[in-house]
Write a protein that holds these residues in place. Structure first.
Motif, PDB file in Angstrom:
ATOM      1  N   ASP A 287       0.886  -1.141   0.095  1.00 53.89           N
ATOM      2  CA  ASP A 287       0.116   0.346  -0.089  1.00 53.89           C
ATOM      3  C   ASP A 287       0.860   1.292  -0.080  1.00 53.89           C
ATOM      4  O   ASP A 287       0.603   2.166  -0.611  1.00 53.89           O
ATOM      5  CB  ASP A 287      -0.883   0.000   1.203  1.00 53.89           C
ATOM      6  N   ALA A 288       2.043   1.205   0.718  1.00 51.64           N
ATOM      7  CA  ALA A 288       2.880   2.404   0.720  1.00 51.64           C
ATOM      8  C   ALA A 288       3.399   2.600  -0.529  1.00 51.64           C
ATOM      9  O   ALA A 288       3.576   3.874  -0.923  1.00 51.64           O
ATOM     10  CB  ALA A 288       3.963   2.288   2.035  1.00 51.64           C
ATOM     11  N   GLY A 356      -1.694   7.015 -13.233  1.00 54.34           N
ATOM     12  CA  GLY A 356      -2.590   6.166 -14.277  1.00 54.34           C
ATOM     13  C   GLY A 356      -4.148   6.317 -14.041  1.00 54.34           C
ATOM     14  O   GLY A 356      -4.473   5.259 -14.444  1.00 54.34           O
ATOM     15  N   ILE A 357      -4.727   6.994 -13.253  1.00 59.36           N
ATOM     16  CA  ILE A 357      -5.868   7.033 -13.149  1.00 59.36           C
ATOM     17  C   ILE A 357      -6.714   7.796 -14.329  1.00 59.36           C
ATOM     18  O   ILE A 357      -6.164   8.251 -15.006  1.00 59.36           O
ATOM     19  CB  ILE A 357      -6.246   7.811 -11.610  1.00 59.36           C
ATOM     20  N   ASN A 358      -7.968   7.583 -14.225  1.00 57.22           N
ATOM     21  CA  ASN A 358      -8.907   8.069 -15.252  1.00 57.22           C
ATOM     22  C   ASN A 358      -9.230   9.573 -14.933  1.00 57.22           C
ATOM     23  O   ASN A 358      -9.181  10.144 -13.918  1.00 57.22           O
ATOM     24  CB  ASN A 358     -10.015   7.522 -15.323  1.00 57.22           C
ATOM     25  N   HIS A 382      -9.738   3.292  -7.520  1.00 55.05           N
ATOM     26  CA  HIS A 382     -10.692   2.133  -7.490  1.00 55.05           C
ATOM     27  C   HIS A 382      -9.953   0.781  -7.235  1.00 55.05           C
ATOM     28  O   HIS A 382     -10.441  -0.079  -6.752  1.00 55.05           O
ATOM     29  CB  HIS A 382     -11.195   2.141  -8.553  1.00 55.05           C
ATOM     30  N   GLU A 383      -8.596   0.824  -7.546  1.00 58.76           N
ATOM     31  CA  GLU A 383      -7.778  -0.415  -7.410  1.00 58.76           C
ATOM     32  C   GLU A 383      -7.602  -0.722  -5.524  1.00 58.76           C
ATOM     33  O   GLU A 383      -7.884  -1.964  -5.418  1.00 58.76           O
ATOM     34  CB  GLU A 383      -6.472  -0.127  -7.894  1.00 58.76           C
ATOM     35  N   ARG A 384      -7.485   0.213  -4.943  1.00 60.10           N
ATOM     36  CA  ARG A 384      -7.454   0.091  -3.373  1.00 60.10           C
ATOM     37  C   ARG A 384      -8.742   0.698  -2.547  1.00 60.10           C
ATOM     38  O   ARG A 384      -8.619   0.692  -1.522  1.00 60.10           O
ATOM     39  CB  ARG A 384      -6.179   0.621  -2.946  1.00 60.10           C
ATOM     40  N   GLU A 385      -9.679   1.020  -3.364  1.00 57.16           N
ATOM     41  CA  GLU A 385     -11.024   1.416  -2.879  1.00 57.16           C
ATOM     42  C   GLU A 385     -10.643   2.482  -1.643  1.00 57.16           C
ATOM     43  O   GLU A 385     -11.121   2.287  -0.553  1.00 57.16           O
ATOM     44  CB  GLU A 385     -11.939   0.209  -2.284  1.00 57.16           C
TER      45      GLU A 385
END
Length: 690
Positions: A287-288, A356-358, A382-385
Motif C-alpha cells: 500500500d505504501a 494512471g487514473i482516469n 478504485h484499485e485500493r477502494e
C-alpha cells in the motif's frame, strides 16, 4: 575559528581561510605578471612612441605594483597556513598583512583610473594613436584589460559586503583587554546581540526569498524563521569554512563507524526487521508503494518526465490541453474542479500520467502555491477502494519558507495532553481543510463511493501537511490512513507522535537528512562540529583538501582515506549498549512485534536548551537501511533491508554523502519498488541496482 577581526569589524571568515583562495590568486597574479613583462617587451617601441611617456610610466608602475601585491599575497598565504583551527596565535599577523593589502589596494585603484583614462581617451594625455600605429593594438588590449580589472574590483567589493559581519564591532587591538571591554560597551549601547542578529537574518530572508509582501502572515514568517536562525548562529565563532571542515570530519568518522557496525554485524537496538512474511506487513508495504505514486504525482509533469525520460513527455502531452496554450480566444475553464493550473493543465496532465487514473476520478485539484499554500489533489483510487488526498512536497521558495517556519503550534484533542506541531505545516493543513470543508469535496467524493476509505499521502513537506491534516480529520473519518514519505523530523512532539501511530505510516530511506532535522538536532549538530574541530590537529586547508579528494574518490568509485589525527569517536553519538540489559528500556524492541512506544519512550536524555520541545517524525516508521553499500555519485549498488525503527533513531543528524540524495522522491520510489519486487517471494535481502 574564531572569525577574523580587522578594520574594527568581525568578518564572516577566519584567518586560516586565505590559504586556498590566496594560492589561487598567487597563481593568477604570477601569470599576469609574466604577461605584463612580455607585453611591455613586445610593445616597448610602441610605448615609447610620441612625446608623452605616460603609457610607459603607467605600464612600469603596474608591473611594480603587481610585484608588490604578489609578494604580499604570498606572505598572507604563508601566515594563514600556520597553526590549527583552534590555535590562531601563529596567524596573529594576518590582520596586519590585510591592512597593508588594503593600502596597496588604494594605489591599485589610482593606477587603474589612469589606465582607464588612457584606454578610453588617449588623446587627453597627448597620445597620438595615428602618429604611432603600433600603439593602436596596445590601446585595444589595454581596454580589454581595464574592463576585466574593473570587473575583478567589483567582485572584490561585493565579496567584502558579503563577508562583513553586521552584528559585531571590535577594536583594532585584537585580543586585548581593551577589546573585551569595548565589546561589552558595544553590546550595551546597541542592544542585545540576539536582537541585532535576528534583525539581520530577517533582512536576509526578505532579500533571499524576494517575498516583499506586506501581508501579516509573511511578516510573521520572516520573524519566526529569523528568530530560529538567530538562536542557532548568534554569538557563534563558527564561520562557513569551519562548518564545511566539521562536516567533512564528521562524514569521515560516520562512514568508519558504519563500516565497523556492518563488519561486526551490529544491529541497531532501536529497530527490528520488517517481516515481509507477515501478510499484514506485506500488504502495508504494498500500500505504501502504491500511494507513493500519488505523492509523486503532485510534483506533476516534471517528476514524471524525469523518471521516464523516454516516454514521459509523450504521456504528459497526451493529457495536456495544448490548444489552450496557443489559442487566446478560449480561456474559459475546461475542468471545473481543477484550480490555479496553467493554461495547458500541465499539473493535471502530469498527475494523470504519474498515477494512471482516469480523468473522471479527479474530484478536486488546486495547484496554487504560496506561503502556507501547496498544491493538492483529491481523487478516487478504485484499485485500493480509497479516496486519496495527495499533497505536494517542497518545490519552490515559498515551500522552503513554509519548511523553515519550524516553531511549534499547540493543538489540543480531547483525552490527550497538548500536542505541539510544526507551525508552517499546520497553517498549510488548515488552508487545505478550509477548501475541503467549504467546497464539501470529501462529502461529494464519498457520495459516489460510500464504502471507500480516506487515505492521505505526501512526500517531504507534503507528508507533514498530510499528517497534521489527518489529525484534524480523524474525528470525522475514524478509519482514515496516512502515508508520510520522507517526513520532516520537526513535525510532532512525543504525545502527537504516539497518537498518530494507529493510523500514520512513515517511510524513510538511508541517511535522509530531513527526517533528522529540527531545531534541537541542528543545535546538537553545531556542538558536534565544534567538538570535532577542537579535537582536530590538522590545519583547515588540509582538512578541506583531503575531504575534497575523499569525496571525489567516492564519486569515482574509489576509496581514498587519509590518516586520522584525533580520536575517531569525537563528534559521534555515544551508543549505550547497556540498555539491552534493561527489559523495560524504551529503546529495546521485541523482534516479534511492531514498534509501540510510551511517553517515556520519546523523552530525551536531557532537556533541550533551545526552548523547543523534542520533535519527531510521525507514526510508525519503516526505515529502509543499507546493510552493504557500494555507491558513487553516478551509480549505486545497494543491499537494502526494511526495518521498523523507533523515533529515537532519528534524534541526531548523520553526515553522509547521500543524506540529500536519499530524500529525493524518485530515489525513494526506486528503492521501495526494487525491494518490493524481490520480497514478493519472501526473500530476506536483495542487492539492487539504482
Amino acid at each position: 575559528m574564531p572569525p577574523l577581526r580587522a578594520c574594527g569589524r568581525r568578518w564572516e571568515f577566519a584567518s586560516d581561510d586565505l590559504v586556498i583562495p590566496g594560492s589561487v590568486l598567487v597563481g593568477i597574479r604570477s601569470i599576469w605578471l609574466i604577461i605584463q613583462i612580455f607585453g611591455i617587451g613586445f610593445y616597448h617601441s610602441a610605448l615609447s612612441c610620441g612625446q608623452s611617456p605616460s603609457f610607459a610610466s603607467v605600464a612600469y608602475a603596474s608591473i611594480a605594483m603587481t610585484t608588490c601585491v604578489l609578494v604580499l599575497e604570498v606572505a598572507i598565504v604563508i601566515a594563514s597556513s600556520r597553526g590549527t583551527i583552534r590555535n590562531n596565535r601563529p596567524r596573529r599577523f594576518v590582520p596586519h598583512l590585510l591592512h597593508a593589502r588594503l593600502i596597496i589596494f588604494a594605489f591599485e585603484i589610482i593606477i587603474l583610473l589612469m589606465k582607464t583614462v588612457m584606454a578610453v581617451r588617449p588623446e587627453e594625455l597627448n597620445i597620438d594613436v595615428d602618429q604611432c600605429p603600433t600603439l593602436g593594438t596596445a590601446v585595444i588590449v589595454a581596454r580589454v584589460v581595464v574592463a576585466v580589472t574593473w570587473l575583478i574590483f567589483l567582485t572584490v567589493l561585493i565579496s567584502v559586503a558579503i563577508y562583513l559581519d553586521p552584528c559585531h564591532l571590535y577594536s583594532s587591538k585584537v585580543g586585548s583587554r581593551e577589546t573585551r571591554e569595548e565589546e561589552g560597551i558595544q553590546r550595551s549601547r546597541s542592544g542585545s546581540l540576539l536582537n541585532r542578529t535576528r534583525s539581520v537574518w530577517e533582512d536576509r530572508l526578505k532579500l533571499i526569498f524576494c517575498l516583499s509582501s506586506s501581508d501579516e502572515s509573511h511578516q510573521t514568517a520572516y520573524k519566526e524563521v529569523a528568530n530560529i536562525f538567530a538562536h542557532l548562529f548568534h554569538d557563534s565563532n563558527l564561520v562557513l569554512s569551519d562548518i564545511a571542515a566539521g562536516i567533512l570530519l564528521l562524514q569521515k568518522r560516520h562512514l568508519v563507524h558504519e563500516k565497523n557496525l556492518i563488519t561486526l554485524d551490529t544491529r541497531d537496538l532501536t529497530s527490528v526487521a520488517f517481516n515481509f512474511t507477515d501478510p499484514e506487513d506485506k500488504k502495508l508495504f504494498s500500500d505504501a508503494l502504491h500511494y507513493l505514486n500519488f505523492a509523486l504525482g503532485t510534483y506533476t509533469w516534471s517528476i514524471h518526465i524525469f523518471m521516464n525520460p523516454t516516454c514521459g513527455f509523450c504521456e504528459v502531452l497526451s493529457h495536456a490541453q495544448l490548444c489552450r496554450c496557443c489559442c487566446c480566444s478560449s480561456r474559459k475553464q475546461v475542468h471545473k474542479n481543477i484550480h490555479k493550473d496553467n493554461s495547458c493543465y500541465c499539473g493535471y496532465a502530469g498527475f494523470l500520467a504519474m498515477t494512471g487514473i482516469n480523468q473522471a476520478d479527479i474530484i478536486y485539484a488546486r495547484f496554487e502555491n504560496d506561503l502556507y499554500r501547496t498544491p493538492f489533489v483529491v481523487c478516487l483510487d478504485h484499485e485500493r477502494e480509497s479516496v486519496v488526498v495527495a499533497i505536494r512536497g517542497t518545490l519552490s521558495l515559498q515551500d522552503v519558507m513554509t519548511d523553515l517556519t519550524a516553531t511549534t503550534h499547540p493543538l489540543q484533542l480531547p483525552g490527550w495532553s497538548e500536542f505541539a506541531v510544526h507551525r508552517g505545516m499546520y497553517n498549510t493543513a488548515l488552508w487545505i481543510k478550509e477548501y475541503l470543508d467549504n467546497d464539501q469535496v470529501l462529502e461529494s467524493a464519498f457520495e459516489k463511493v460510500p464504502r471507500y476509505r480516506l487515505v492521505l499521502s505526501g512526500h517531504s513537506l507534503g507528508s507533514g501537511v498530510a499528517c497534521i491534516l489527518s489529525i484534524l480529520l480523524k474525528k470525522s473519518y475514524p478509519d482514515l490512513r496516512c502515508f508520510c514519505f520522507s517526513p520532516t523530523g520537526s513535525l510532532l512532539n512525543a504525545e502527537a507522535a504516539i497518537y498518530t501511530q494507529s493510523f500514520v505510516t512513515s517511510v524513510t530511506l538511508g541517511q535522509d537528512l530531513v527526517c533528522r532535522l529540527n531545531v534541537n538536532t541542528a543545535h546538537q549538530f553545531t556542538r558536534r562540529i565544534i567538538e570535532v574541530l577542537e579535537s582536530s590537529k590538522k590545519p583547515k586547508h588540509r582538512i578541506l583538501f583531503e575531504g575534497f579528494l575523499e569525496t571525489l574518490g567516492v564519486c569515482c568509485g574509489r576509496e581514498i582515506v587519509f590518516s586520522e589525527d584525533s580520536d575517531p569517536s569525537s563528534g559521534l553519538a555515544e551508543t549505550n549498549i547497556d540498555e539491552s540489559d534493561n527489559p523495560s528500556s524504551p529503546l529495546l524492541l521485541s523482534d516479534s512485534a511492531p514498534l509501540s512506544f510510551t511517553n517515556e519512550g520519546f523523552s530525551s536524555d536531557e532537556e533541550p536548551s533551545t526552548g523547543v520541545p523534542p520533535l519527531y517524525p510521525p507514526g510508525k516508521i519503516i526505515h529502509i537501511v543499507d546493510t552493504l553499500e557500494e555507491r558513487s555519485c553516478f551509480f549505486a549498488r545497494r543491499q537494502l533491508e526494511a526495518t521498523w525503527s523507533a523515533a529515537s533513531s532519528f534524534k541526531e543528524i548523520n553526515v553522509s554523502p547521500y543524506m540529500l540524495k536519499d530524500h529525493m522522491p524518485d530515489v525513494l520510489y526506486r528503492a521501495m519498488e526494487s525491494l518490493w519486487k524481490e520480497h514478493r517471494d519472501d526473500l530476506d535481502q536483495v542487492t539492487i541496482q539504482l
